[in-house]
Motif scaffolding. Sequence first.
Motif, PDB file in Angstrom:
ATOM      1  N   ILE A 162      37.200  32.338  45.133  1.00  0.00           N
ATOM      2  CA  ILE A 162      36.770  30.954  44.882  1.00  0.00           C
ATOM      3  C   ILE A 162      36.806  30.658  43.386  1.00  0.00           C
ATOM      4  O   ILE A 162      37.209  29.566  42.955  1.00  0.00           O
ATOM      5  CB  ILE A 162      35.357  30.717  45.452  1.00  0.00           C
ATOM      6  CG1 ILE A 162      35.397  30.791  46.982  1.00  0.00           C
ATOM      7  CG2 ILE A 162      34.795  29.379  44.997  1.00  0.00           C
ATOM      8  CD1 ILE A 162      34.028  30.728  47.634  1.00  0.00           C
ATOM      9  N   HIS A 163      36.379  31.615  42.575  1.00  0.00           N
ATOM     10  CA  HIS A 163      36.451  31.499  41.115  1.00  0.00           C
ATOM     11  C   HIS A 163      37.884  31.206  40.678  1.00  0.00           C
ATOM     12  O   HIS A 163      38.128  30.318  39.850  1.00  0.00           O
ATOM     13  CB  HIS A 163      35.945  32.806  40.504  1.00  0.00           C
ATOM     14  CG  HIS A 163      36.199  32.955  39.040  1.00  0.00           C
ATOM     15  ND1 HIS A 163      35.497  32.259  38.074  1.00  0.00           N
ATOM     16  CD2 HIS A 163      37.094  33.738  38.353  1.00  0.00           C
ATOM     17  CE1 HIS A 163      35.942  32.597  36.868  1.00  0.00           C
ATOM     18  NE2 HIS A 163      36.914  33.490  37.013  1.00  0.00           N
ATOM     19  N   PHE A 164      38.841  31.907  41.237  1.00  0.00           N
ATOM     20  CA  PHE A 164      40.254  31.724  40.910  1.00  0.00           C
ATOM     21  C   PHE A 164      40.737  30.339  41.331  1.00  0.00           C
ATOM     22  O   PHE A 164      41.437  29.654  40.580  1.00  0.00           O
ATOM     23  CB  PHE A 164      41.076  32.820  41.573  1.00  0.00           C
ATOM     24  CG  PHE A 164      42.514  32.857  41.173  1.00  0.00           C
ATOM     25  CD1 PHE A 164      42.958  32.282  39.987  1.00  0.00           C
ATOM     26  CD2 PHE A 164      43.458  33.492  41.984  1.00  0.00           C
ATOM     27  CE1 PHE A 164      44.299  32.337  39.605  1.00  0.00           C
ATOM     28  CE2 PHE A 164      44.790  33.550  41.617  1.00  0.00           C
ATOM     29  CZ  PHE A 164      45.211  32.961  40.427  1.00  0.00           C
ATOM     30  N   VAL A 165      40.344  29.905  42.523  1.00  0.00           N
ATOM     31  CA  VAL A 165      40.752  28.587  43.022  1.00  0.00           C
ATOM     32  C   VAL A 165      40.195  27.481  42.126  1.00  0.00           C
ATOM     33  O   VAL A 165      40.906  26.538  41.754  1.00  0.00           O
ATOM     34  CB  VAL A 165      40.266  28.385  44.474  1.00  0.00           C
ATOM     35  CG1 VAL A 165      40.450  26.924  44.911  1.00  0.00           C
ATOM     36  CG2 VAL A 165      41.030  29.309  45.423  1.00  0.00           C
ATOM     37  N   MET A 166      38.928  27.613  41.736  1.00  0.00           N
ATOM     38  CA  MET A 166      38.262  26.551  40.979  1.00  0.00           C
ATOM     39  C   MET A 166      38.764  26.435  39.545  1.00  0.00           C
ATOM     40  O   MET A 166      38.787  25.343  38.976  1.00  0.00           O
ATOM     41  CB  MET A 166      36.751  26.773  40.989  1.00  0.00           C
ATOM     42  CG  MET A 166      36.098  26.603  42.350  1.00  0.00           C
ATOM     43  SD  MET A 166      34.306  26.897  42.328  1.00  0.00           S
ATOM     44  CE  MET A 166      33.748  25.466  41.390  1.00  0.00           C
ATOM     45  N   LEU A 167      39.142  27.553  38.935  1.00  0.00           N
ATOM     46  CA  LEU A 167      39.592  27.483  37.542  1.00  0.00           C
ATOM     47  C   LEU A 167      41.042  27.016  37.416  1.00  0.00           C
ATOM     48  O   LEU A 167      41.489  26.644  36.332  1.00  0.00           O
ATOM     49  CB  LEU A 167      39.397  28.825  36.839  1.00  0.00           C
ATOM     50  CG  LEU A 167      40.218  30.048  37.245  1.00  0.00           C
ATOM     51  CD1 LEU A 167      41.590  30.046  36.602  1.00  0.00           C
ATOM     52  CD2 LEU A 167      39.484  31.323  36.855  1.00  0.00           C
ATOM     53  N   SER A 168      41.771  27.020  38.531  1.00  0.00           N
ATOM     54  CA  SER A 168      43.167  26.572  38.504  1.00  0.00           C
ATOM     55  C   SER A 168      43.224  25.052  38.412  1.00  0.00           C
ATOM     56  O   SER A 168      42.475  24.347  39.091  1.00  0.00           O
ATOM     57  CB  SER A 168      43.903  27.047  39.756  1.00  0.00           C
ATOM     58  OG  SER A 168      43.851  28.459  39.853  1.00  0.00           O
ATOM     59  N   TYR A 178      45.422  33.988  47.713  1.00  0.00           N
ATOM     60  CA  TYR A 178      44.474  35.090  47.530  1.00  0.00           C
ATOM     61  C   TYR A 178      43.216  34.883  48.374  1.00  0.00           C
ATOM     62  O   TYR A 178      42.716  35.823  48.996  1.00  0.00           O
ATOM     63  CB  TYR A 178      44.094  35.217  46.055  1.00  0.00           C
ATOM     64  CG  TYR A 178      45.113  35.949  45.223  1.00  0.00           C
ATOM     65  CD1 TYR A 178      45.061  37.332  45.085  1.00  0.00           C
ATOM     66  CD2 TYR A 178      46.134  35.262  44.575  1.00  0.00           C
ATOM     67  CE1 TYR A 178      46.000  38.007  44.327  1.00  0.00           C
ATOM     68  CE2 TYR A 178      47.080  35.919  43.818  1.00  0.00           C
ATOM     69  CZ  TYR A 178      47.008  37.299  43.688  1.00  0.00           C
ATOM     70  OH  TYR A 178      47.944  37.969  42.943  1.00  0.00           O
ATOM     71  N   LEU A 179      42.720  33.646  48.400  1.00  0.00           N
ATOM     72  CA  LEU A 179      41.531  33.345  49.195  1.00  0.00           C
ATOM     73  C   LEU A 179      41.793  33.581  50.678  1.00  0.00           C
ATOM     74  O   LEU A 179      40.966  34.192  51.375  1.00  0.00           O
ATOM     75  CB  LEU A 179      41.091  31.901  48.944  1.00  0.00           C
ATOM     76  CG  LEU A 179      39.871  31.406  49.746  1.00  0.00           C
ATOM     77  CD1 LEU A 179      38.638  32.255  49.457  1.00  0.00           C
ATOM     78  CD2 LEU A 179      39.599  29.931  49.437  1.00  0.00           C
ATOM     79  N   ILE A 180      42.926  33.110  51.160  1.00  0.00           N
ATOM     80  CA  ILE A 180      43.285  33.282  52.577  1.00  0.00           C
ATOM     81  C   ILE A 180      43.444  34.762  52.911  1.00  0.00           C
ATOM     82  O   ILE A 180      43.009  35.231  53.969  1.00  0.00           O
ATOM     83  CB  ILE A 180      44.572  32.502  52.912  1.00  0.00           C
ATOM     84  CG1 ILE A 180      44.301  30.998  52.850  1.00  0.00           C
ATOM     85  CG2 ILE A 180      45.093  32.885  54.295  1.00  0.00           C
ATOM     86  CD1 ILE A 180      45.543  30.140  52.903  1.00  0.00           C
ATOM     87  N   ALA A 181      44.066  35.518  52.004  1.00  0.00           N
ATOM     88  CA  ALA A 181      44.246  36.956  52.228  1.00  0.00           C
ATOM     89  C   ALA A 181      42.902  37.660  52.367  1.00  0.00           C
ATOM     90  O   ALA A 181      42.706  38.491  53.259  1.00  0.00           O
ATOM     91  CB  ALA A 181      45.052  37.571  51.084  1.00  0.00           C
ATOM     92  N   ILE A 182      41.968  37.313  51.492  1.00  0.00           N
ATOM     93  CA  ILE A 182      40.637  37.934  51.542  1.00  0.00           C
ATOM     94  C   ILE A 182      39.896  37.547  52.810  1.00  0.00           C
ATOM     95  O   ILE A 182      39.304  38.398  53.487  1.00  0.00           O
ATOM     96  CB  ILE A 182      39.829  37.544  50.286  1.00  0.00           C
ATOM     97  CG1 ILE A 182      40.385  38.295  49.066  1.00  0.00           C
ATOM     98  CG2 ILE A 182      38.339  37.854  50.470  1.00  0.00           C
ATOM     99  CD1 ILE A 182      39.804  37.854  47.750  1.00  0.00           C
ATOM    100  N   LEU A 183      39.920  36.271  53.161  1.00  0.00           N
ATOM    101  CA  LEU A 183      39.234  35.814  54.377  1.00  0.00           C
ATOM    102  C   LEU A 183      39.850  36.456  55.621  1.00  0.00           C
ATOM    103  O   LEU A 183      39.132  36.803  56.568  1.00  0.00           O
ATOM    104  CB  LEU A 183      39.296  34.291  54.471  1.00  0.00           C
ATOM    105  CG  LEU A 183      38.501  33.515  53.409  1.00  0.00           C
ATOM    106  CD1 LEU A 183      38.716  32.020  53.573  1.00  0.00           C
ATOM    107  CD2 LEU A 183      37.013  33.848  53.490  1.00  0.00           C
TER     108      LEU A 183
END
Length: 199
Positions: A162-168, A178-183
């Motif tokens: 989420i940190h990565f998604v928000m800073l982009s 990356y988020l989908i892979a983790i979930l």
Amino acid sequence: MIDVLNKGVRRIHAWPLYIVGVIPAVWLIYSGATGGLGAEPIKALEHRLGLIGLQLLIAGLAITPLRKWAGLNLIKFRRAIGLLTFFYILLHLLVWLVLDVQILSQIWADIIKRPYITIGMIGFILMIPLAVTSNNYSIRKLGAKWRRLHQLTYVAAVLGAIHFVMLSKGFQLEPFAYLIAILTLLATRIRWNRKRVVA
């Protein structure tokens, strides 16, 4: 085929992974110091260290599904991958603290006011007890509590993504991948209980 791979894995020691795993960090720091990371070397170094940390986190999460669904047993490497993950996330944080922001009051203000930094910091804090207890002594001492404690990895992984998604800036496919892979990897750990419906 899987049996052959597992036999090969059993012959490989885990300790060389620590040496190999540190090489990208050394190379990135050297590149940053010698002008090899472009016009904004600090930002580039910060980003790449964090990205490697997130990739290692995903690699660690993939070990259990690989054993469960493919029969490939890489458990012996999980501790090394976990500690290397913490190492890269720590470097990512230190670059931000020491080289990027530098001003203590500004660091605290950013943590409070910027949600993506707040989330990233919480994720890092959750990783500290995991790194500290990644040893045989802690496993023996904590017993069953050790496994429950290390489930914090799941929370830290989601927060990191989420940190990565928000800073982009704007919509970018990579952070969501990356988020989908983790979930997806976390979803493989859910035990679905099918209840019989009585007519």
